[in-house]
Design an enzyme around this catalytic site. Structure first.
Site, PDB file in Angstrom:
ATOM      1  N   GLN A   1       0.821  -1.212   0.000  1.00 20.90           N
ATOM      2  CA  GLN A   1       0.000   0.000   0.000  1.00 20.90           C
ATOM      3  C   GLN A   1       0.852   1.258   0.000  1.00 20.90           C
ATOM      4  O   GLN A   1       0.440   2.304  -0.499  1.00 20.90           O
ATOM      5  CB  GLN A   1      -0.934  -0.011   1.207  1.00 20.90           C
ATOM      6  CG  GLN A   1      -1.971  -1.119   1.169  1.00 20.90           C
ATOM      7  CD  GLN A   1      -2.719  -1.152  -0.153  1.00 20.90           C
ATOM      8  OE1 GLN A   1      -3.440  -0.223  -0.505  1.00 20.90           O
ATOM      9  NE2 GLN A   1      -2.547  -2.224  -0.907  1.00 20.90           N
TER      10      GLN A   1
ATOM     11  N   HIS B   1       1.694   3.328  -3.438  1.00 23.27           N
ATOM     12  CA  HIS B   1       0.726   4.070  -4.265  1.00 23.27           C
ATOM     13  C   HIS B   1       1.228   5.451  -4.666  1.00 23.27           C
ATOM     14  O   HIS B   1       0.878   5.943  -5.729  1.00 23.27           O
ATOM     15  CB  HIS B   1      -0.616   4.163  -3.551  1.00 23.27           C
ATOM     16  CG  HIS B   1      -1.485   2.965  -3.764  1.00 23.27           C
ATOM     17  ND1 HIS B   1      -2.215   2.770  -4.902  1.00 23.27           N
ATOM     18  CD2 HIS B   1      -1.726   1.882  -2.990  1.00 23.27           C
ATOM     19  CE1 HIS B   1      -2.878   1.624  -4.828  1.00 23.27           C
ATOM     20  NE2 HIS B   1      -2.587   1.068  -3.673  1.00 23.27           N
TER      21      HIS B   1
ATOM     22  N   GLU C   1      -8.837   0.999   5.637  1.00 18.49           N
ATOM     23  CA  GLU C   1      -9.368   0.525   4.355  1.00 18.49           C
ATOM     24  C   GLU C   1      -9.165  -0.988   4.238  1.00 18.49           C
ATOM     25  O   GLU C   1     -10.090  -1.730   3.926  1.00 18.49           O
ATOM     26  CB  GLU C   1      -8.636   1.256   3.232  1.00 18.49           C
ATOM     27  CG  GLU C   1      -9.051   0.846   1.833  1.00 18.49           C
ATOM     28  CD  GLU C   1      -8.196   1.500   0.772  1.00 18.49           C
ATOM     29  OE1 GLU C   1      -8.603   1.452  -0.403  1.00 18.49           O
ATOM     30  OE2 GLU C   1      -7.116   2.044   1.090  1.00 18.49           O
ATOM     31  N   HIS C   2      -7.930  -1.436   4.465  1.00 21.09           N
ATOM     32  CA  HIS C   2      -7.601  -2.860   4.440  1.00 21.09           C
ATOM     33  C   HIS C   2      -7.071  -3.262   5.814  1.00 21.09           C
ATOM     34  O   HIS C   2      -6.187  -2.594   6.351  1.00 21.09           O
ATOM     35  CB  HIS C   2      -6.512  -3.165   3.406  1.00 21.09           C
ATOM     36  CG  HIS C   2      -6.779  -2.601   2.044  1.00 21.09           C
ATOM     37  ND1 HIS C   2      -6.222  -1.411   1.612  1.00 21.09           N
ATOM     38  CD2 HIS C   2      -7.535  -3.065   1.022  1.00 21.09           C
ATOM     39  CE1 HIS C   2      -6.630  -1.169   0.374  1.00 21.09           C
ATOM     40  NE2 HIS C   2      -7.428  -2.149  -0.009  1.00 21.09           N
TER      41      HIS C   2
ATOM     42  N   ASP D   1      -7.390  -6.841  -3.986  1.00 24.14           N
ATOM     43  CA  ASP D   1      -7.307  -5.767  -4.977  1.00 24.14           C
ATOM     44  C   ASP D   1      -7.647  -6.244  -6.380  1.00 24.14           C
ATOM     45  O   ASP D   1      -8.259  -5.514  -7.164  1.00 24.14           O
ATOM     46  CB  ASP D   1      -5.888  -5.188  -5.004  1.00 24.14           C
ATOM     47  CG  ASP D   1      -5.732  -3.995  -4.068  1.00 24.14           C
ATOM     48  OD1 ASP D   1      -6.737  -3.555  -3.497  1.00 24.14           O
ATOM     49  OD2 ASP D   1      -4.591  -3.523  -3.922  1.00 24.14           O
TER      50      ASP D   1
ATOM     51  N   HIS E   1     -52.864  19.385   3.710  1.00 22.54           N
ATOM     52  CA  HIS E   1     -52.569  17.967   3.899  1.00 22.54           C
ATOM     53  C   HIS E   1     -53.767  17.284   4.559  1.00 22.54           C
ATOM     54  O   HIS E   1     -54.208  16.196   4.158  1.00 22.54           O
ATOM     55  CB  HIS E   1     -51.332  17.782   4.806  1.00 22.54           C
ATOM     56  CG  HIS E   1     -50.024  17.958   4.106  1.00 22.54           C
ATOM     57  ND1 HIS E   1     -49.618  19.154   3.575  1.00 22.54           N
ATOM     58  CD2 HIS E   1     -49.015  17.074   3.857  1.00 22.54           C
ATOM     59  CE1 HIS E   1     -48.418  19.008   3.039  1.00 22.54           C
ATOM     60  NE2 HIS E   1     -48.037  17.748   3.194  1.00 22.54           N
TER      61      HIS E   1
END
Length: 429
Positions: free
Chosen positions: A259, A262, A328-329, A362, A421
């Site tokens: 990761q 990236h 996230e992971h 992934d 109404h």
């Protein structure tokens, strides 16, 4: 890699949880201007921006079926096989997420229910500047197709010709409407659509925009939310590995770096362990792998910012920290991996056991890799079929039911100050 003793309330945890990349005022203002230009200037303005920023060398941003086929034909056989299997795995998984319409019958002829319908037209942003992402096409398009979306529109900045793997996936999924455009201008094109100088619609607007992008695309998605729906505004990638002395330190190090590569510098690569010796072994493995990496400088920047090995006194604190970070992971490489994973409440995806490396999710396993980041796993979920479905409520009252309940309905309406109404139901008595 830095080793830090940590508790759930330590300053280091607060720093990690506060990680974000806020766009500058300059970027925000540019995005707003671009969106306004696309909305007003239509197709001609979209072409102009694509020529300026996305490498377009012609006056037509539509990528032809011939261009896609030509590029797809260059995709090697082994890569084709892998991509086909990935598509199958993702489709098989997401078919389990389909929802069905339902009705319930009550007293006096009352029928209530929910009707499920797919969105008609969805836009998919595929990054193309800093990397090549056929997996993005698969993960975003397949759940939309399973949901029954009729039209999927792809926008992507292209260097030269469209990437061979991306083109092959587009062919496999039957996606033919593709535009050579990226950044905020691509988001504007999807959100507002585009007409030519004579008022003819060239690109029809979409109902929802999905897919990751650069900071300009991310800010633009946030700006057009409400005009169209969006999936989420994704932040930098992150992984958290829970590892005890049974974990292979080389495995842990490799997964942390998966990761970190990236590239923004704001990715998070966190390990939690209850054993100082394990922490030291993992740190040593990380150092060796970084030293031998072709991305050494990039990895080191990430590790300096948000790469940490957190040593906790026990796994009660370890689980509490993991849930607070809401990564996230999240990988669980411990002796009692299943039971520990069951204690995780906040994460995008949980990878259980020593062989469940994050890249499996992934690219290949089937669950979606579009996941909540920056702690939003506390309330967001992975992208799925449900993101492409609309739910409509069904209400059918009989004459008997309305006459029985009209006065009660009118009483509530009058209490809120809505005279008409109340009259709408009382006139039916």
């Amino acid at each position: 890699m830095q080793i830090v003793k940590a508790t759930p309330n330590s300053k280091e945890i607060e720093r990690i949880c506060g990680r974000e990349v806020a766009p500058s005022r300059e970027i925000y203002n540019k995005v707003v201007d671009i969106l306004a230009d696309i909305k007003k200037g239509g197709y001609a303005k979209a072409v102009e921006y694509a020529q300026k920023f996305d490498g377009l060398e012609r006056k037509n941003i539509r990528v032809s079926a011939r261009e896609i086929a030509k590029s797809a034909a260059k995709c090697p056989a082994d890569l084709q096989k892998a991509l086909k299997q990935a598509i199958k795995n993702v489709r098989d998984f997401h078919q389990n997420q389909m929802e069905e319409s339902w009705l319930m019958e009550g007293k006096d002829g009352v029928v209530l229910g929910q009707r499920i319908r797919p969105m008609k037209r969805v836009g998919l942003y595929v990054p193309g500047g800093a990397g090549i992402y056929p997996s993005t096409v698969i993960m975003n398009a397949v759940p939309a197709l399973v949901a029954g979306v009729q039209d999927i529109v792809v926008v992507t900045p292209i260097k030269g010709e469209i990437n061979r793997a991306v083109a092959f996936v587009l062919q496999q999924l039957g996606i033919t409407e593709v535009y050579h455009i990226g950044g905020a201008q691509a988001i504007g094109l999807l959100a507002y659509g585009a007409k030519d100088a004579k008022g003819k619609t060239i690109v029809e607007r979409v109902d929802k925009i999905v897919g990751p992008g650069n900071v300009f695309a991310a800010v633009a998605k946030k700006e057009v939310f409400g005009v169209v729906d969006i999936d989420m505004v994704a932040g930098p990638s992150e992984v958290l590995v829970m590892a005890d002395k049974t974990a292979d330190p080389d495995f842990v190090a490799a997964d942390l770096l998966s990761q970190a590569e990236h590239g923004s510098g704001f990715e998070a690569a966190i390990c939690i362990t209850d054993d100082m010796e394990t922490a030291q072994m993992i740190s040593a493995c990380v150092d060796v792998q970084v030293e031998n990496s072709p991305k050494k400088e990039l990895l080191q920047k990430v590790l300096d910012n948000f790469g940490r090995i957190l040593v906790v006194k026990d796994w009660f604190d370890g689980v509490a920290i993991a849930n607070k970070i809401a990564p996230e992971h999240l990988e669980v490489m411990t002796d009692e991996a299943e039971s520990m994973a069951a204690q995780i409440e906040n994460a995008g995806a949980v990878f259980i056991g020593h062989w469940s490396s994050e890249p499996v999710g992934d690219y290949f396993a089937g669950p979606n890799h579009v996941l909540p980041t920056n702690g939003t796993g506390r309330f967001f979920s992975p992208l799925g079929v449900y993101d492409f479905l609309k739910r409509m409520s069904i209400i059918r009252y009989s004459e008997k039911a309305i006459k029985k309940n009209a006065k009660a309905i009118a009483a509530v309406a009058m209490e809120e100050g809505f005279y008409h109404h109340a009259q709408a139901v009382l006139k039916r008595l």
